[in-house]
Design a protein around this motif. Structure first.
Motif, PDB file in Angstrom:
ATOM      1  N   LEU A 145      13.542   5.562  -1.387  1.00 37.25           N
ATOM      2  CA  LEU A 145      13.456   4.908  -0.080  1.00 37.25           C
ATOM      3  C   LEU A 145      12.092   5.186   0.531  1.00 37.25           C
ATOM      4  CD1 LEU A 145      15.045   3.329   2.143  1.00 37.25           C
ATOM      5  CD2 LEU A 145      15.491   5.574   3.165  1.00 37.25           C
ATOM      6  N   PHE A 146      11.435   4.115   0.949  1.00 39.09           N
ATOM      7  CA  PHE A 146      10.127   4.230   1.591  1.00 39.09           C
ATOM      8  C   PHE A 146      10.236   3.735   3.022  1.00 39.09           C
ATOM      9  CE2 PHE A 146       7.467   5.133  -2.113  1.00 39.09           C
ATOM     10  CZ  PHE A 146       8.345   4.830  -3.140  1.00 39.09           C
ATOM     11  N   VAL A 147       9.359   4.260   3.881  1.00 41.03           N
ATOM     12  CA  VAL A 147       9.354   3.776   5.255  1.00 41.03           C
ATOM     13  C   VAL A 147       7.923   3.448   5.670  1.00 41.03           C
ATOM     14  CG1 VAL A 147       9.102   6.030   6.370  1.00 41.03           C
ATOM     15  CG2 VAL A 147      10.280   4.179   7.563  1.00 41.03           C
ATOM     16  N   ALA A 150       0.833  -1.210   0.000  1.00 39.28           N
ATOM     17  CA  ALA A 150       0.000   0.000   0.000  1.00 39.28           C
ATOM     18  C   ALA A 150       0.864   1.254   0.000  1.00 39.28           C
ATOM     19  CB  ALA A 150      -0.901  -0.018   1.228  1.00 39.28           C
ATOM     20  N   GLY A 151       0.662   2.095  -1.009  1.00 31.08           N
ATOM     21  CA  GLY A 151       1.419   3.342  -1.052  1.00 31.08           C
ATOM     22  C   GLY A 151       2.642   3.277  -1.960  1.00 31.08           C
ATOM     23  N   LEU A 152       2.897   2.102  -2.526  1.00 32.18           N
ATOM     24  CA  LEU A 152       4.074   1.969  -3.382  1.00 32.18           C
ATOM     25  C   LEU A 152       3.714   2.151  -4.850  1.00 32.18           C
ATOM     26  CD1 LEU A 152       5.676  -1.216  -1.779  1.00 32.18           C
ATOM     27  CD2 LEU A 152       6.384   1.172  -1.454  1.00 32.18           C
ATOM     28  N   PRO A 153       4.627   2.669  -5.643  1.00 23.29           N
ATOM     29  CA  PRO A 153       4.355   2.764  -7.081  1.00 23.29           C
ATOM     30  C   PRO A 153       4.145   1.372  -7.683  1.00 23.29           C
ATOM     31  CG  PRO A 153       6.606   3.456  -6.564  1.00 23.29           C
ATOM     32  CD  PRO A 153       5.936   3.214  -5.276  1.00 23.29           C
ATOM     33  N   VAL A 188       9.873  -0.244   9.228  1.00 28.61           N
ATOM     34  CA  VAL A 188      10.447  -1.051   8.147  1.00 28.61           C
ATOM     35  C   VAL A 188      10.849  -0.127   7.001  1.00 28.61           C
ATOM     36  CG1 VAL A 188      10.148  -3.107   6.720  1.00 28.61           C
ATOM     37  CG2 VAL A 188       8.736  -2.806   8.768  1.00 28.61           C
ATOM     38  N   PHE A 189      12.029  -0.329   6.459  1.00 31.08           N
ATOM     39  CA  PHE A 189      12.498   0.461   5.321  1.00 31.08           C
ATOM     40  C   PHE A 189      12.422  -0.378   4.046  1.00 31.08           C
ATOM     41  CE2 PHE A 189      14.013   4.201   7.423  1.00 31.08           C
ATOM     42  CZ  PHE A 189      14.344   3.790   8.710  1.00 31.08           C
ATOM     43  N   LEU A 190      12.053   0.265   2.983  1.00 28.92           N
ATOM     44  CA  LEU A 190      11.998  -0.412   1.688  1.00 28.92           C
ATOM     45  C   LEU A 190      12.714   0.454   0.669  1.00 28.92           C
ATOM     46  CD1 LEU A 190      10.578  -2.768  -0.034  1.00 28.92           C
ATOM     47  CD2 LEU A 190       8.996  -0.952  -0.716  1.00 28.92           C
ATOM     48  N   LEU A 191      13.728  -0.117   0.035  1.00 27.65           N
ATOM     49  CA  LEU A 191      14.438   0.600  -1.023  1.00 27.65           C
ATOM     50  C   LEU A 191      13.977   0.007  -2.349  1.00 27.65           C
ATOM     51  CD1 LEU A 191      16.616   2.714  -1.628  1.00 27.65           C
ATOM     52  CD2 LEU A 191      18.313   0.881  -1.504  1.00 27.65           C
ATOM     53  N   GLY A 216       4.689  -2.407   7.861  1.00 31.68           N
ATOM     54  CA  GLY A 216       4.483  -2.695   6.448  1.00 31.68           C
ATOM     55  C   GLY A 216       3.054  -2.502   5.968  1.00 31.68           C
ATOM     56  N   ALA A 217       2.159  -2.088   6.861  1.00 34.34           N
ATOM     57  CA  ALA A 217       0.764  -1.916   6.427  1.00 34.34           C
ATOM     58  C   ALA A 217       0.646  -0.798   5.408  1.00 34.34           C
ATOM     59  CB  ALA A 217      -0.127  -1.662   7.640  1.00 34.34           C
ATOM     60  N   SER A 218       1.433   0.235   5.575  1.00 34.65           N
ATOM     61  CA  SER A 218       1.414   1.306   4.573  1.00 34.65           C
ATOM     62  C   SER A 218       2.800   1.922   4.478  1.00 34.65           C
ATOM     63  CB  SER A 218       0.385   2.368   4.964  1.00 34.65           C
ATOM     64  OG  SER A 218       0.764   2.945   6.199  1.00 34.65           O
ATOM     65  N   TRP A 219       3.074   2.515   3.302  1.00 30.43           N
ATOM     66  CA  TRP A 219       4.393   3.060   3.013  1.00 30.43           C
ATOM     67  C   TRP A 219       4.307   4.511   2.605  1.00 30.43           C
ATOM     68  CZ3 TRP A 219       8.372  -0.207   3.952  1.00 30.43           C
ATOM     69  CH2 TRP A 219       8.094  -1.587   3.947  1.00 30.43           C
ATOM     70  N   SER A 220       5.363   5.262   2.939  1.00 35.14           N
ATOM     71  CA  SER A 220       5.461   6.609   2.379  1.00 35.14           C
ATOM     72  C   SER A 220       6.914   6.855   1.996  1.00 35.14           C
ATOM     73  CB  SER A 220       5.006   7.643   3.402  1.00 35.14           C
ATOM     74  OG  SER A 220       5.803   7.558   4.561  1.00 35.14           O
ATOM     75  N   MET A 221       7.120   7.681   0.984  1.00 44.14           N
ATOM     76  CA  MET A 221       8.473   7.906   0.513  1.00 44.14           C
ATOM     77  C   MET A 221       9.224   8.854   1.455  1.00 44.14           C
ATOM     78  SD  MET A 221      10.028   9.400  -3.049  1.00 44.14           S
ATOM     79  CE  MET A 221       9.997   8.003  -4.128  1.00 44.14           C
ATOM     80  N   VAL A 222      10.431   8.474   1.746  1.00 51.68           N
ATOM     81  CA  VAL A 222      11.290   9.306   2.597  1.00 51.68           C
ATOM     82  C   VAL A 222      12.274  10.092   1.741  1.00 51.68           C
ATOM     83  CG1 VAL A 222      13.038   9.253   4.411  1.00 51.68           C
ATOM     84  CG2 VAL A 222      11.136   7.650   4.453  1.00 51.68           C
TER      85      VAL A 222
END
Lengths: 169, 870
Positions: free
Chosen positions: B279-281, B243-246, B264-267, B286-292
């Motif tokens: 980079l998203f956090v 959720a929230g990722l391209p 949680v970090f996601l690159l 992990g329920a939702s992501w936003s770009m850092v």
């Protein structure tokens, strides 16, 4: 199938970067072969006479006869003096060679090692030093030979007459 | 110098028996000459509770270990691992003796990335290893071990690189690796690029799946299979957390913070042209992501990097690894660059008890820090370089030239004349061109070296002034371009050769052949396009989301060119897409002599037989089509007709090079992904000839002055001296005793461990390269002899006088004491081949027992038998 021989041959080449000429190689080979042979004779003689000296010392422990004892002591002293001219037995560790005077074979070995360079060359000083040392060796060798061929057999004869076993050499 | 070998014993009934080359030639040893300049590592780890111990996986040289924080490293996989490329290494938190290794590097390049064969496990901190399956996974990116139960292990497998395969995704074992279950599988082109375990609840896992594939002309990173997953039941079930990722997902990495299990970090690589990656956090597991951060530095060249590591003790500190090593102190918003000993980073381990203590794996090796990165352990003592192509000169001692991946090219001496080893600073230096160089020069006078690198860069180095001139045939910036838009399309290793028949002439190959006769001042094209020139395969080098164009994906290039040693004007070329051409008139006319039915394949090396001008060999490989079949071919009519000569080389040992011995016709050497093979009969059959060489891919071979020079992909250079034994070997000779004529020896002053014959000598020394033996190396074969028999070796000079004498019996009267002479060596009398090195000395002089004399007792060196005129 005993004692069968198999041959091959090998070739030694001069390092291409060495300037050494054939004559220089041969001079080096001659010098080194001869001096190494002399050093070998020296240490062989030291080892032989040292063995003999040990046996004289052992025999002296048993001998009661005063003349024999005195003669034996003289022989022992002569052997000891010769040995001490040839080698330095106090040197047993790396820096001992700084603490105690180096004796004849150490000098001779130094001269041999000096002429054993990566790019070999027998220099004039090396030749001169050899002449010097060979002259000393002539004297030491004569002394050693005399101990070996005259003094020890003579003492053996004395012991034999008195019924005691010989010094084996 | 003539030798006599005198036997003085009875022989047991002597029948010579057939043996493999591997068995018979065991006394011969390859020696590792270096250089000691670290090559690539994509995986390293420390050990919790033991800040001095680290493991480093290399990409072709196996697994290494240090127990003094990087002051010394030693290989611990030789003899256990079948292959050399390590993708992941992990130590159990609860039992540091338990170590798992996943084979096959995970930053998958096209030119020299090697596949792996699954999982290895040690239960004694790396002393011994067992293979634990998953053989078909080929590339493994991560292993996670349950923090309190080392029998529960997860493997993140990327899968085969060049094509679809089933064994990929996430595997779980609950019995210490004996059996595995594929707990997450997406599709046959999707593997797992990262796996992270919740610091408090190990049943919770996060994973990124990566749809990817390499083709000869393109790296595909991203696709429908790429996704972000979470499991809360120890891997039994997984759900997507996107959720929230391209929507466009390329390569991704995920890491849960050790300091906050909800963070949680996601690159993520996304559509690079639309600038969507970054980079998203998530702060909710992990329920939702936003770009850092969308900073391009974090996601550049994604297929090769995409690595994120949060500090386990601080939620605001994290690291992203890319070409630079980047650190953020504000949760990922802003970034600064760390300085270390090398660049191009792929893995990081941070000590959970001390965030200042880390080990990073990069393209120069593994580096350890105790002060948060202010200083790092050294890389100049690791013989783990990857070299592509060998050239040699005729100086004394001869030098070996090659390009080291991720470093400069190198010119290294084959021996060190004045010491006990081949050393940095004294015996090797930087040469021309760069990391992927072909190096070309007049071997008798190599003052000027022409060397290249990727994208066709080329320069002339003047070794006297130590500086160079750039001489590209067309100075065009090709970076980032589509292949079809490159005027000259060059292979990563673009061939450059010097002509032995045309003085002052060099050739440089793109898709066609270029020639200069004035050191690069001017160039002319001397051939048409000699490749298949498949336009459909000459677009972007990277897809679907990010282009890649540093030249490794160029397709439709000449990969090899060779001039016939026999005839002026005869040249062969081989292309990376399967074509072979020959010219007999210096390039005026070219004939296509591609083997009938040969499709697209990499023609990696061509060898004109030194014995017959019409005989030519090619080494081909379709590894870039996911086909590891060995592909050696031979022609005896200038390429008109060909025969496949690969029998005996197993699948998996794909072939990069074949050479023929110049002294023995039909004696061939092959370099493969799994080692060296040898043929006695012109390629009809092959057998392994690995001897003491470690498991590492062979990228090139060259026979020079009776030596076999070996370029490896991860263990630097090796040399096998004494090829004259192979030249003299006659398996048909049934006599029980054979003496081989030794090669000529120089009266030099270097030392080598090869002066002795320790059977457990591995061919390596710590920190320096190994010299060849110094002396006459005598090989002799014996039958079984009685244990009380004695053999002797007498050395006589040309006049028959004895120079020295050796025996198989120890001298009983010898006594060792300080300051006395060394013992004279004994000769062996084993059944089979024996080896003895006479180090050219006359007899050792005797000492006087107990008398310390500071002197050398060795007899002087025998003088040369042939001496050059003064």
């Amino acid at each position: 199938m005993n004692g069968k021989t198999y041959d091959t041959k090998g070739v030694i080449k001069s390092m291409p970067t060495y300037p050494t000429t054939k004559e220089q190689y041969m001079a080096y080979d001659r010098f080194m072969t001869e001096t190494e042979a002399e050093l070998t004779k020296m240490h062989d003689m030291v080892n032989t006479l040292y063995e003999a000296k040990k046996q004289v010392a052992d025999v002296l422990k048993e001998v009661k006869d005063e003349t024999l004892k005195a003669e034996g002591k003289k022989l022992l002293d002569a052997l000891d003096a010769w040995d001490k001219d040839m080698v330095q037995r106090k040197s047993k560790a790396y820096d001992d060679v700084e603490n105690f005077p180096n004796k004849f074979t150490a000098e001779y070995l130094f001269m041999i090692n000096h002429s054993n360079s990566s790019i070999p060359r027998i220099t004039q000083p090396a030749l001169d030093r050899r002449v010097e040392l060979d002259a000393q060796w002539a004297g030491l060798k004569a002394k050693g030979q005399s101990l070996l061929k005259e003094k020890i057999p003579a003492y053996n004869a004395m012991l034999w007459e008195k019924g005691i076993g010989a010094i084996r050499k | 110098m003539k030798f006599r070998l005198l036997f003085t014993s009875l022989f047991v009934c002597a029948i010579a028996f057939g043996q493999t080359a591997e068995d018979y030639f065991k006394p011969l040893k390859y020696r590792n000459i270096g250089p000691f300049r670290g090559g690539r590592s994509v995986s390293a780890t420390g050990v919790e509770g033991d800040p001095l111990t680290y493991y480093m996986g290399t990409t072709g040289g196996g697994l290494w270990k240090t127990e003094d924080a990087g002051q010394h490293w030693k290989n611990i996989s030789d003899g256990f691992f079948e292959l050399g490329s390590v993708g992941a290494v992990q130590v159990s938190s609860s039992n540091p003796n338990v170590v798992y290794v996943g084979m096959g590097e995970h930053a998958p390049r096209g030119v020299m990335t090697s596949y792996g064969d699954g999982v290895y496990k040690s239960i004694d901190a790396g002393k011994t290893w067992m293979h634990m399956g998953l053989k078909e996974t080929q590339h493994i990116s991560r292993i996670r071990i349950h923090p309190t139960n080392p029998d529960i292990v997860f493997v993140a497998a990327q899968g085969a690189l060049y094509g679809p395969n089933k064994e990929r995704g996430i595997f779980k074992s609950e019995d210490g690796g004996k059996t595995w279950k594929n707990v997450l599988f997406v599709n046959e082109l999707t593997g797992c690029s990262e796996l992270s375990m919740d610091p408090e609840i190990p049943e919770t896992l996060y994973a990124t799946m990566w749809e990817h594939q390499r083709k000869p002309n393109q790296v595909v990173s991203g696709g429908a299979g790429s996704g972000v997953y979470k499991s809360t039941d120890s891997g039994k079930t997984w759900k997507k957390i996107e959720a929230g990722l391209p929507a466009e997902r390329g390569k991704m990495a995920i890491a849960v913070s050790g300091a906050d299990r909800n963070k949680v970090f996601l690159l993520m690589e996304s559509d690079s042209n639309k600038d969507k990656g970054g980079l998203f956090v998530s702060n909710n597991g992990g329920a939702s992501w936003s770009m850092v951060s969308g900073d391009n530095r974090l996601t550049q060249r994604s297929w090769y990097y995409i690595e994120v590591f949060p500090d386990p003790n601080n939620t605001e500190v994290l690291y992203v690894l890319s070409a630079p090593m980047l650190k953020s102190k504000d949760g990922g918003k802003t970034w600064s660059t760390m300085r270390t000993g090398h660049g191009d980073y792929h893995d990081l381990w941070i000590n959970p008890d001390n965030s200042n203590n880390m080990v990073v794996a990069d393209d120069g090796g593994a580096e350890v820090t105790f002060n948060g990165g202010s200083s790092w352990s050294r890389l100049d003592h690791l013989p783990t370089a990857q070299f592509y192509r060998i050239n040699t000169d005729n100086l004394f001692p001869y030098n070996i030239y090659g390009g080291q991946q991720d470093n400069s090219s190198v010119r290294i001496a084959s021996m060190s004349v004045r010491s006990g080893g081949i050393q940095a600073g004294l015996d090797w230096t930087v040469s021309a061109g760069g990391e992927s160089a072909f190096l070309a020069f007049d071997p008798d006078n190599p003052r000027y070296v022409m060397g290249g690198s990727y994208l066709g860069t080329i320069e002339v180095l003047d070794t006297e002034s130590r500086l160079s001139t750039k001489v590209m045939p067309a100075p065009i910036q090709y970076l980032g371009r589509k292949a079809r838009d490159m005027k000259y399309l060059y292979n990563w290793n673009a061939p450059i050769i010097w002509s032995q028949h045309e003085p002052g002439t060099f050739y440089h190959c793109a898709q066609l052949v270029l020639r200069t006769r004035d050191m690069g001042q001017t160039w002319e094209e001397v051939s048409p396009d000699l490749t298949r020139n498949i336009d459909a395969k000459q677009g972007n080098g990277g897809a679907p989301y990010t282009n890649e164009a540093v030249g490794a994906e160029n397709y439709g290039t000449i990969a090899y060119m060779v001039e016939s040693p026999h005839e002026k004007g005869v040249f062969y070329t081989g292309s990376d897409d399967g074509l072979v051409h020959v010219t007999k008139d210096g390039g005026e006319n070219w004939t296509n002599v591609t083997p009938k039915g040969q499709g697209e394949t990499l023609v990696n090396a061509i060898e004109v037989s030194p014995h017959d001008p019409a005989t030519v060999y090619i080494a081909t490989t379709r590894y870039k089509f996911n086909d590891y079949t060995p592909g050696l071919l031979k022609s005896t009519d200038y390429g008109k007709t060909w025969k496949n000569i690969s029998t005996g080389i197993p699948y998996g040992a794909f072939t990069r090079v074949v050479r023929e011995d110049p002294n023995r016709k039909d004696l061939l050497y092959a370099g493969t992904e799994k080692g060296i093979y040898l043929s006695w009969n012109g390629g009809k059959n092959w057998e392994s000839f690995q001897l003491n060489l470690p498991a590492t891919p062979i990228l090139d071979l060259k026979v020079h002055q009776n030596d076999l020079v070996v370029a490896t992909s991860g263990r630097s250079f090796w040399i096998l001296d004494d090829l004259s034994v192979l030249d003299q070997y006659n398996s048909a000779n049934k006599s029980a005793v054979k003496i081989y004529q030794p090669e000529e020896a120089y009266n030099g002053m270097w030392w080598s461990p090869l002066n002795g014959n320790n059977p457990s000598f591995k061919g390596t020394q710590a920190g320096t390269g190994v010299n060849p033996a110094n002396g006459l190396v005598i090989y002799y074969e014996l039958p079984e002899l009685a244990s009380d028999s004695e053999i002797t070796l007498e050395i006589l000079d040309a006049n028959g006088k004895q120079v020295n004498h050796f025996s198989s019996k120890k001298d009983a009267s010898y006594k060792r004491y300080a300051g006395g002479p060394p013992p004279s060596p004994t000769i062996s009398k084993k059944k089979g081949l024996n080896r003895f090195v006479w180090t050219l000395g006359h007899k050792i002089m005797p000492g006087v027992d107990g008398v310390y004399i500071e002197a050398g007792y060795g007899g002087h060196r025998a003088i040369p038998g042939t001496i050059p005129c003064a």
